[in-house]
Design a protein around this motif. Structure first.
Motif, PDB file in Angstrom:
ATOM      1  N   THR A   4       0.741  -1.232   0.329  1.00  0.00           N
ATOM      2  CA  THR A   4      -0.281  -0.089  -0.171  1.00  0.00           C
ATOM      3  C   THR A   4       0.732   1.588   0.111  1.00  0.00           C
ATOM      4  OG1 THR A   4      -1.527  -0.927   0.613  1.00  0.00           O
ATOM      5  CG2 THR A   4      -1.755   0.979   1.232  1.00  0.00           C
TER       6      THR A   4
ATOM      7  N   TYR B 178       2.705   1.909  -3.509  1.00  0.00           N
ATOM      8  CA  TYR B 178       1.120   2.163  -4.589  1.00  0.00           C
ATOM      9  C   TYR B 178       0.753   3.785  -4.169  1.00  0.00           C
ATOM     10  CZ  TYR B 178      -3.234   2.196  -6.611  1.00  0.00           C
ATOM     11  OH  TYR B 178      -4.468   2.483  -7.346  1.00  0.00           O
ATOM     12  N   LYS B 179       0.615   3.733  -3.274  1.00  0.00           N
ATOM     13  CA  LYS B 179       0.226   5.884  -2.538  1.00  0.00           C
ATOM     14  C   LYS B 179       1.376   6.245  -3.267  1.00  0.00           C
ATOM     15  CE  LYS B 179      -2.875   4.924   0.904  1.00  0.00           C
ATOM     16  NZ  LYS B 179      -2.497   5.328   2.849  1.00  0.00           N
ATOM     17  N   SER B 180       3.261   5.648  -2.815  1.00  0.00           N
ATOM     18  CA  SER B 180       3.656   7.036  -3.498  1.00  0.00           C
ATOM     19  C   SER B 180       3.746   6.997  -4.938  1.00  0.00           C
ATOM     20  CB  SER B 180       4.942   6.398  -3.420  1.00  0.00           C
ATOM     21  OG  SER B 180       5.610   5.058  -3.467  1.00  0.00           O
TER      22      SER B 180
ATOM     23  N   HIS C 203       1.811   5.412  -8.487  1.00  0.00           N
ATOM     24  CA  HIS C 203       0.684   4.591  -9.083  1.00  0.00           C
ATOM     25  C   HIS C 203       0.287   4.923 -10.404  1.00  0.00           C
ATOM     26  CE1 HIS C 203      -2.831   6.798  -6.650  1.00  0.00           C
ATOM     27  NE2 HIS C 203      -2.954   5.725  -7.341  1.00  0.00           N
TER      28      HIS C 203
ATOM     29  N   ASN D  93      -4.804  -1.503  -6.580  1.00  0.00           N
ATOM     30  CA  ASN D  93      -4.058  -2.000  -5.252  1.00  0.00           C
ATOM     31  C   ASN D  93      -4.301  -3.323  -4.327  1.00  0.00           C
ATOM     32  OD1 ASN D  93      -1.773  -0.870  -2.306  1.00  0.00           O
ATOM     33  ND2 ASN D  93      -1.250  -1.432  -3.639  1.00  0.00           N
TER      34      ASN D  93
END
Length: 119
Positions: free
Chosen positions: A51, A54-56, A58, A64
């Protein structure tokens, strides 16, 4: 060297080489090929990174589902649709692709180089 040693050497070599033989139904694609397909309504895209990863960084088309959560969430995916899988480098997505194949998915695309190759 005796026959048993040769058998062991051949067995180990076959196990090692089997990891590099493509699995039927799983296709490695380039980032460019993925970009051309991610907006298709008949494609589902999943990102198997953590996670935090993915947040940094995508792409919004990718949902995700971290690799370790895939067994619990696989039932939310449509087995009748093609699926594109991505991770950071292509290693975790290759594992996810093999898992999806075992679960009955037919057309699975693994993005070679993963997000590291996306520009």
């Amino acid at each position: 060297m005796g026959i048993m040693e040769w058998i062991i050497i051949v067995a180990v070599a076959l196990i090692f080489l089997s990891r590099f033989i493509p699995t039927k139904g799983i296709t490695n694609i380039t980032v460019e090929q993925a970009k051309k397909r991610i907006n298709d309504k008949n494609i589902q895209c999943i990102d198997v990174r953590t996670t935090g990863e993915y947040k940094s960084n995508h792409r919004p088309q990718f949902k995700n589902i971290p690799l370790n959560e895939l067994p619990n969430k696989v039932n939310k995916l449509d087995k009748n649709k093609d699926i594109i899988v991505i991770c950071q480098s292509g290693m975790r997505s290759a594992k996810a692709a093999k898992y999806l194949k075992k679960q009955g998915f037919k057309n699975i695309y693994n993005v070679k180089g993963g997000m590291s190759a996306w520009y």
